[in-house]
Design a protein around this motif. Structure first.
Motif, PDB file in Angstrom:
ATOM      1  N   UNK A  99     109.796 104.880  25.485  1.00  0.00           N
ATOM      2  CA  UNK A  99     109.261 104.846  26.842  1.00  0.00           C
ATOM      3  C   UNK A  99     107.778 104.535  26.879  1.00  0.00           C
ATOM      4  N   UNK A 100     107.208 104.681  28.062  1.00  0.00           N
ATOM      5  CA  UNK A 100     105.814 104.348  28.294  1.00  0.00           C
ATOM      6  C   UNK A 100     105.277 105.259  29.383  1.00  0.00           C
ATOM      7  N   UNK A 101     103.972 105.213  29.565  1.00  0.00           N
ATOM      8  CA  UNK A 101     103.335 106.044  30.578  1.00  0.00           C
ATOM      9  C   UNK A 101     102.237 105.240  31.260  1.00  0.00           C
ATOM     10  N   UNK A 102     102.046 105.475  32.556  1.00  0.00           N
ATOM     11  CA  UNK A 102     101.018 104.785  33.324  1.00  0.00           C
ATOM     12  C   UNK A 102      99.904 105.755  33.720  1.00  0.00           C
ATOM     13  N   UNK A 103      98.677 105.275  33.621  1.00  0.00           N
ATOM     14  CA  UNK A 103      97.477 106.030  33.947  1.00  0.00           C
ATOM     15  C   UNK A 103      96.604 105.139  34.816  1.00  0.00           C
ATOM     16  N   UNK A 104      95.943 105.708  35.813  1.00  0.00           N
ATOM     17  CA  UNK A 104      95.122 104.892  36.710  1.00  0.00           C
ATOM     18  C   UNK A 104      93.676 105.379  36.687  1.00  0.00           C
ATOM     19  N   UNK A 105      92.774 104.437  36.420  1.00  0.00           N
ATOM     20  CA  UNK A 105      91.331 104.672  36.407  1.00  0.00           C
ATOM     21  C   UNK A 105      90.785 104.158  37.737  1.00  0.00           C
ATOM     22  N   UNK A 106      90.181 105.051  38.522  1.00  0.00           N
ATOM     23  CA  UNK A 106      89.747 104.701  39.882  1.00  0.00           C
ATOM     24  C   UNK A 106      88.233 104.891  39.984  1.00  0.00           C
ATOM     25  N   UNK A 107      87.464 103.814  39.878  1.00  0.00           N
ATOM     26  CA  UNK A 107      86.004 103.946  39.949  1.00  0.00           C
ATOM     27  C   UNK A 107      85.556 104.475  41.302  1.00  0.00           C
ATOM     28  N   UNK A 108      84.480 105.239  41.293  1.00  0.00           N
ATOM     29  CA  UNK A 108      83.922 105.739  42.544  1.00  0.00           C
ATOM     30  C   UNK A 108      83.363 104.586  43.365  1.00  0.00           C
ATOM     31  N   UNK A 109      83.477 104.695  44.670  1.00  0.00           N
ATOM     32  CA  UNK A 109      82.898 103.692  45.557  1.00  0.00           C
ATOM     33  C   UNK A 109      81.389 103.866  45.690  1.00  0.00           C
ATOM     34  N   UNK A 110      80.881 104.983  45.168  1.00  0.00           N
ATOM     35  CA  UNK A 110      79.444 105.244  45.206  1.00  0.00           C
ATOM     36  C   UNK A 110      78.827 104.903  43.859  1.00  0.00           C
ATOM     37  N   UNK A 111      77.777 104.144  43.879  1.00  0.00           N
ATOM     38  CA  UNK A 111      77.120 103.701  42.661  1.00  0.00           C
ATOM     39  C   UNK A 111      76.622 104.887  41.840  1.00  0.00           C
ATOM     40  N   UNK A 112      76.832 104.804  40.523  1.00  0.00           N
ATOM     41  CA  UNK A 112      76.313 105.819  39.634  1.00  0.00           C
ATOM     42  C   UNK A 112      77.189 107.034  39.445  1.00  0.00           C
ATOM     43  N   UNK A 113      78.313 107.090  40.142  1.00  0.00           N
ATOM     44  CA  UNK A 113      79.212 108.220  39.985  1.00  0.00           C
ATOM     45  C   UNK A 113      80.407 107.813  39.133  1.00  0.00           C
ATOM     46  N   UNK A 114      80.895 108.753  38.322  1.00  0.00           N
ATOM     47  CA  UNK A 114      82.009 108.459  37.437  1.00  0.00           C
ATOM     48  C   UNK A 114      83.315 108.263  38.200  1.00  0.00           C
TER      49      UNK A 114
END
Length: 364
Positions: free
Chosen positions: A111-126
Motif C-alpha cells: 500500500x501507500x500513504x498520502x501526506x499534504x504539505x500546506x504552506x502558510x498564506x502569510x510570509x515567514x510562517x511555517x
C-alpha cells in the motif's frame, strides 16, 4: 456500540512492530542510545543523530560528519532512517503539495500513504502538515475518497513519523493536523508514539497539533486524561442521528448526544474547546433546518464549528454548495450564538483537499 467492539481494527502495536523492518524512527531516544553504543558510539552521538533527523531534516547518515565513518556505515547498513519510498508528488496552484509514499509491506500488505504539505498564506510562517494514520479508512464516509476500499492496515508509529520527517524536508513546519487517511483513535498507540516525538523533538507544541476523529465517546474520554494534550476535532457532519448513521457508517447507532457529551467531558478535563467539523453537502446538510438544529445541539457548549464545503470526488453523487449558501449557513450559526469558521480546502486540483485523499494501489 461499545468502543471495545472496535479493537479488531486497532491491533496491538507491539505485535506489528515485532514483524516490522528496523528503522531509526521506530526507536525511543533510549533505544537509539543503546543501538549507537552497541556499535561503538557514545551516548551523545545518539542525541546528535536524533537532532540531525528531527531538527535539521537529515535522512542520510553520510551527511552526519560528526559521527565516525565506521559508525555511519554500520547505521546505514542496519538501521535505515526512512523505510518508505516517495512514489509521487503533486503541487497545486495554491502551493499545497501532496506526497505519495510507497510503504514497505507488513504481513504481506503493502500500500501507500498520502501526506499534504500546506504552506502558510502569510510570509515567514511555517506550513501545516496533514498526516495519515492508516492505509485506507474503516469509517467509510460515503462522501470521502479515503474510505472507498475500507481499512487495509494500521500505520506503524515510525510510518506516521516518517510523514513528518518528509514534510520537514519539504519546508519548515509550524503545525499539524492528523486529518489525512484513517481514524486516529483506532490506531492510538502509533499516533501517540509519533506525536510524542513531534512534540518533544521536532518542537511543534501541543496546541499546534490537532487530532481529528469521528468521536468514539469512550476513547475521547480516555484521551482527555493523557499528556501532552493535543487539540481535538470531532467530525460531526450533521445534527440528525439518522443522517449521521448514513454519513459516518462506523458510528451507526451511537447517538450524537453521546458524542457531544464526550466532547463536554474533554473540555472539562483539558480546558480546551472541541472543534466540530461539519461537511457542507449541497442540499443535503446545508439547509436552514440543519443550521437551526445544529445550533440547538451545541447551545451552551464551548466549541467552534468548522464548516467544510464538500470537495468533489469523481463518481460521487454529492454536490458542493455555493459560496452564498456557505456564507448564509455560517451567518445563521453565528446569529444563534455559535463560533463558526469556514475551511475552503487548499490543494483542490491536486486531489489534496479534505476528503480527497485516497489509498493508491501502486504497481509492483
Amino acid at each position: 456500540m461499545d468502543d471495545t467492539e472496535l479493537d479488531s481494527v486497532d491491533p496491538p502495536q507491539g505485535e506489528e512492530r515485532d514483524q516490522a523492518p528496523t528503522s531509526l524512527l521506530a526507536l525511543t531516544p533510549q533505544q537509539t542510545e543503546a543501538e549507537v553504543v552497541a556499535r561503538g558510539g557514545r551516548a551523545f552521538h545518539a542525541r546528535s543523530i536524533r537532532k540531525h533527523v528531527f531538527e535539521r531534516g537529515l535522512v542520510d547518515y553520510g551527511a552526519m560528519t560528526d559521527l565516525s565513518a565506521r559508525l555511519r556505515e554500520s547505521l546505514a547498513a542496519d538501521l535505515p532512517i526512512l523505510t518508505g519510498t516517495e512514489a509521487d508528488r503533486h503541487t497545486a496552484r495554491d502551493g499545497a503539495i501532496k506526497l505519495l509514499t510507497r510503504l514497505t509491506p507488513r504481513r504481506g500488505i503493502s500500500g501507500s500513504v498520502e501526506t499534504v504539505y500546506i504552506p502558510s498564506l502569510r510570509s515567514g510562517r511555517g506550513a501545516t502538515l496533514c498526516v495519515s494514520t492508516q492505509v485506507g479508512c474503516p469509517v467509510r464516509c460515503p462522501f470521502c475518497a479515503s474510505g472507498k476500499w475500507g481499512l487495509e492496515r494500521n500505520l506503524e508509529g515510525h510510518e506516521i513519523l516518517e510523514q513528518y520527517v518528509r514534510g520537514a524536508q519539504t519546508g519548515p513546519l509550524s503545525r499539524s493536523v492528523v486529518m489525512g487517511i484513517g481514524e486516529p483513535l483506532l490506531n492510538l498507540s502509533a499516533v501517540r508514539f509519533a506525536l510524542g516525538v513531534v512534540h518533544d523533538e521536532m518542537g511543534i507544541g501541543a496546541r499546534k497539533l490537532t487530532v481529528s476523529t469521528v468521536g468514539f465517546p469512550d476513547r475521547v474520554r480516555s484521551l482527555a486524561q493523557e499528556r501532552p494534550r493535543f487539540q481535538l476535532a470531532i467530525s460531526l457532519h450533521t445534527p440528525y442521528d439518522d443522517q449521521r448513521d448514513e454519513l459516518v457508517p462506523l458510528m451507526a447507532g451511537v447517538p450524537i448526544e453521546e458524542v457531544l457529551e464526550a466532547g463536554d467531558e474533554w473540555f472539562r478535563a483539558t480546558g480546551r474547546e472541541v472543534t466540530y467539523e461539519y461537511v457542507l453537502l449541497g442540499e443535503e446538510t446545508d439547509t436552514p433546518d440543519h443550521a437551526a438544529h445544529l445550533a440547538e445541539r451545541l447551545s451552551g457548549r464551548r466549541a467552534t464549528v468548522n464548516l467544510i464545503p464538500y470537495n468533489p470526488v469523481p463518481g460521487d453523487r454529492w454536490r458542493r454548495p455555493s459560496g452564498a449558501t456557505v456564507d448564509a449557513f455560517r451567518a445563521d450559526l453565528e446569529e444563534r450564538g455559535l463560533v463558526a469558521t469556514v475551511r475552503w480546502s487548499r490543494g483542490l486540483e491536486a486531489d489534496a483537499a479534505c476528503g480527497q485523499l485516497r489509498q493508491e494501489h501502486l504497481p509492483g
